[in-house]
Design a protein around this motif. Structure first.
Motif, PDB file in Angstrom:
ATOM      1  N   ALA A 118       0.831  -1.204   0.000  1.00 33.77           N
ATOM      2  CA  ALA A 118       0.000   0.000   0.000  1.00 33.77           C
ATOM      3  C   ALA A 118       0.868   1.257   0.000  1.00 33.77           C
ATOM      4  O   ALA A 118       0.630   2.199  -0.764  1.00 33.77           O
ATOM      5  CB  ALA A 118      -0.932  -0.007   1.205  1.00 33.77           C
ATOM      6  N   VAL A 140       2.746   1.555  -3.417  1.00 38.64           N
ATOM      7  CA  VAL A 140       1.900   2.045  -4.499  1.00 38.64           C
ATOM      8  C   VAL A 140       1.812   3.569  -4.444  1.00 38.64           C
ATOM      9  O   VAL A 140       1.916   4.260  -5.460  1.00 38.64           O
ATOM     10  CB  VAL A 140       0.490   1.413  -4.437  1.00 38.64           C
ATOM     11  N   ALA A 182       3.362   5.652  -7.500  1.00 45.03           N
ATOM     12  CA  ALA A 182       2.411   6.386  -8.345  1.00 45.03           C
ATOM     13  C   ALA A 182       2.884   7.830  -8.549  1.00 45.03           C
ATOM     14  O   ALA A 182       2.705   8.409  -9.627  1.00 45.03           O
ATOM     15  CB  ALA A 182       1.023   6.368  -7.712  1.00 45.03           C
ATOM     16  N   LEU A 203       4.562  -1.131  -9.896  1.00 48.19           N
ATOM     17  CA  LEU A 203       3.172  -0.808  -9.587  1.00 48.19           C
ATOM     18  C   LEU A 203       2.265  -2.009  -9.833  1.00 48.19           C
ATOM     19  O   LEU A 203       1.375  -2.313  -9.025  1.00 48.19           O
ATOM     20  CB  LEU A 203       2.710   0.389 -10.422  1.00 48.19           C
ATOM     21  N   ALA A 204       2.485  -2.708 -10.947  1.00 45.26           N
ATOM     22  CA  ALA A 204       1.670  -3.892 -11.247  1.00 45.26           C
ATOM     23  C   ALA A 204       1.858  -4.958 -10.173  1.00 45.26           C
ATOM     24  O   ALA A 204       0.887  -5.568  -9.695  1.00 45.26           O
ATOM     25  CB  ALA A 204       2.043  -4.444 -12.618  1.00 45.26           C
ATOM     26  N   ASN A 225       2.791  -4.594  -7.029  1.00 49.20           N
ATOM     27  CA  ASN A 225       2.222  -4.201  -5.744  1.00 49.20           C
ATOM     28  C   ASN A 225       0.699  -4.207  -5.763  1.00 49.20           C
ATOM     29  O   ASN A 225       0.062  -4.578  -4.776  1.00 49.20           O
ATOM     30  CB  ASN A 225       2.777  -2.834  -5.334  1.00 49.20           C
ATOM     31  N   HIS A 226       0.102  -3.792  -6.874  1.00 51.73           N
ATOM     32  CA  HIS A 226      -1.357  -3.897  -6.987  1.00 51.73           C
ATOM     33  C   HIS A 226      -1.788  -5.362  -6.962  1.00 51.73           C
ATOM     34  O   HIS A 226      -2.825  -5.698  -6.364  1.00 51.73           O
ATOM     35  CB  HIS A 226      -1.841  -3.223  -8.275  1.00 51.73           C
ATOM     36  N   LEU A 232      -1.862  -6.519  -3.507  1.00 43.29           N
ATOM     37  CA  LEU A 232      -3.034  -5.995  -2.800  1.00 43.29           C
ATOM     38  C   LEU A 232      -4.341  -6.656  -3.257  1.00 43.29           C
ATOM     39  O   LEU A 232      -5.408  -6.386  -2.697  1.00 43.29           O
ATOM     40  CB  LEU A 232      -3.146  -4.478  -3.016  1.00 43.29           C
ATOM     41  N   ASP A 254      -5.687  -6.199  -6.243  1.00 45.46           N
ATOM     42  CA  ASP A 254      -6.381  -5.330  -7.196  1.00 45.46           C
ATOM     43  C   ASP A 254      -5.977  -5.743  -8.609  1.00 45.46           C
ATOM     44  O   ASP A 254      -5.096  -5.144  -9.235  1.00 45.46           O
ATOM     45  CB  ASP A 254      -6.000  -3.872  -6.914  1.00 45.46           C
ATOM     46  N   ALA A 281      -6.233  -3.077 -11.710  1.00 44.14           N
ATOM     47  CA  ALA A 281      -5.146  -2.098 -11.712  1.00 44.14           C
ATOM     48  C   ALA A 281      -3.820  -2.766 -12.059  1.00 44.14           C
ATOM     49  O   ALA A 281      -3.016  -2.220 -12.828  1.00 44.14           O
ATOM     50  CB  ALA A 281      -5.041  -1.411 -10.351  1.00 44.14           C
ATOM     51  N   ALA A 282      -3.584  -3.975 -11.518  1.00 44.89           N
ATOM     52  CA  ALA A 282      -2.342  -4.692 -11.815  1.00 44.89           C
ATOM     53  C   ALA A 282      -2.246  -4.985 -13.302  1.00 44.89           C
ATOM     54  O   ALA A 282      -1.181  -4.828 -13.918  1.00 44.89           O
ATOM     55  CB  ALA A 282      -2.275  -5.989 -11.009  1.00 44.89           C
TER      56      ALA A 282
END
Length: 343
Positions: free
Chosen positions: A254, A257, A261, A280-281, A283-284, A287, A289, A292-293
């Motif tokens: 979290a 990200v 970002a 980012l991919a 970490n999403h 999470l 998500d 978003a990933a």
């Protein structure tokens, strides 16, 4: 006759001082060069005042250097005036370069003067650098600066043929800058620090960028430039934050990200953007998500389309493995398509 002979001997002695100054400057012995050039400049020999001013600026002796610039201009060497302006702008140019580096702009604007005579591994380069760093810490920069420059001359050509050596050579430039500063040569130190930043950016080594800028800030403080020191420290803080964001990836998704970002928007096309999008991919994905990933994975693959980087490929493969382990097969397909096209 004796008067003419005495004048000839004096002229010959002054000329020898000038040549000794040239030799000392080429060898990096700037304080010795200043002594010889000062004798020649006192006798108003040729451009000795210009040469002396150049050496004094490199030594950080700005008031005396400015006096010799004035004398040189009066003697018909107008280029000395430009030399004074160039020196006053050196810190500003460095800080502008550092700012570009900090936001991820690639600025590879020089090449070594020769190709490598032999291949050296990054590990071998780093081992020698560490040994010289120990000498610097124990005996001071003056004791080892010439040895650092010899090491640099041997290893810098490796950046042309092996991109895995960028960090190792950047660390040599960082040490060359630091030992130049400790040898009383701040003007000589800045170009080394600038090249260290350039190579660290090529390697996407945020921690090394932060280290270089911290050293530069300390040098600026030592030479009574607190405003410029503060700017260097602030840029170093940004790089340190970026390094922290990179290392926090996956251990605290979290927070990572949020940091990544902000960071991704500072990059243009290239490896830095690809690595950040991939992070980012990942970490999403951590999470949970998946939309978003998947979106960031698509962007990472597109960003890597014309990129040749083993590090970027490794990060994409890790994302592929993590996606498959999480059952995110649509996301994994995005990565597989990349390897299918490139393989």
């Amino acid at each position: 006759m004796s008067e003419l002979l005495a004048q000839f001997e004096l002229d010959d002695a002054v000329e020898r001082q000038y040549r000794l100054g040239e030799a000392a400057e080429r060898a990096g012995r700037l304080r010795e060069a200043a002594v010889h050039f000062r004798v020649a400049a006192d006798q108003r020999l040729g451009d000795a005042a210009v040469r002396l001013a150049h050496v004094l600026f490199a030594l950080g002796e700005e008031p005396e250097a400015a006096q010799w610039c004035t004398a040189a201009v009066a003697d018909g060497f107008p280029e000395a005036e430009e030399l004074g302006r160039e020196n006053s702008q050196a810190r500003q140019r460095f800080l502008e370069h550092a700012a570009r580096i900090t936001v991820g702009a690639p600025t590879f604007d020089w090449l070594p003067p020769a190709m490598p005579s032999r291949r050296l591994s990054p590990e071998a380069i780093a081992a020698r650098t560490q040994a010289l760093r120990v000498l610097d810490q124990r005996y001071g920069g003056i004791a080892c600066h010439s040895s650092v420059l010899e090491h640099l001359a041997a290893v810098e050509p490796m950046i042309v043929v092996d991109d895995t050596s960028w960090t190792a050579v950047a660390e040599v430039h960082e040490l060359a800058g630091w030992t130049a500063f400790d040898s009383g040569q701040p003007g000589t130190a800045l170009p080394h620090f600038a090249k260290a930043l350039t190579l660290a950016r090529q390697a996407e080594n945020e921690a090394l960028i932060a280290s270089v800028l911290t050293r530069v800030g300390r040098m600026f403080l030592h030479h009574n430039a607190p405003d410029d020191a503060l700017k260097a420290f602030q840029l170093g803080f940004v790089a340190a934050h970026n390094a922290w964001a990179d290392r926090r990836a996956l251990s605290n998704p979290a927070q990572a990200v949020a940091a990544l970002a902000t960071k991704v928007g500072t990059y243009g096309e290239g490896r830095a953007r690809t690595l950040t999008l991939t992070a980012l991919a990942r970490n999403h994905l951590a999470l949970g998500d998946l939309p978003a990933a998947t979106e960031f994975a698509e962007e990472a693959v597109e960003s890597a389309r014309n990129l040749r980087s083993a590090r970027a490929e490794d990060h994409l493969r890790w994302l592929d493995q993590e996606a498959r382990a999480a059952g995110a097969f649509l996301l994994a397909e995005q990565i597989s398509a990349r390897f299918t096209r490139s393989g």
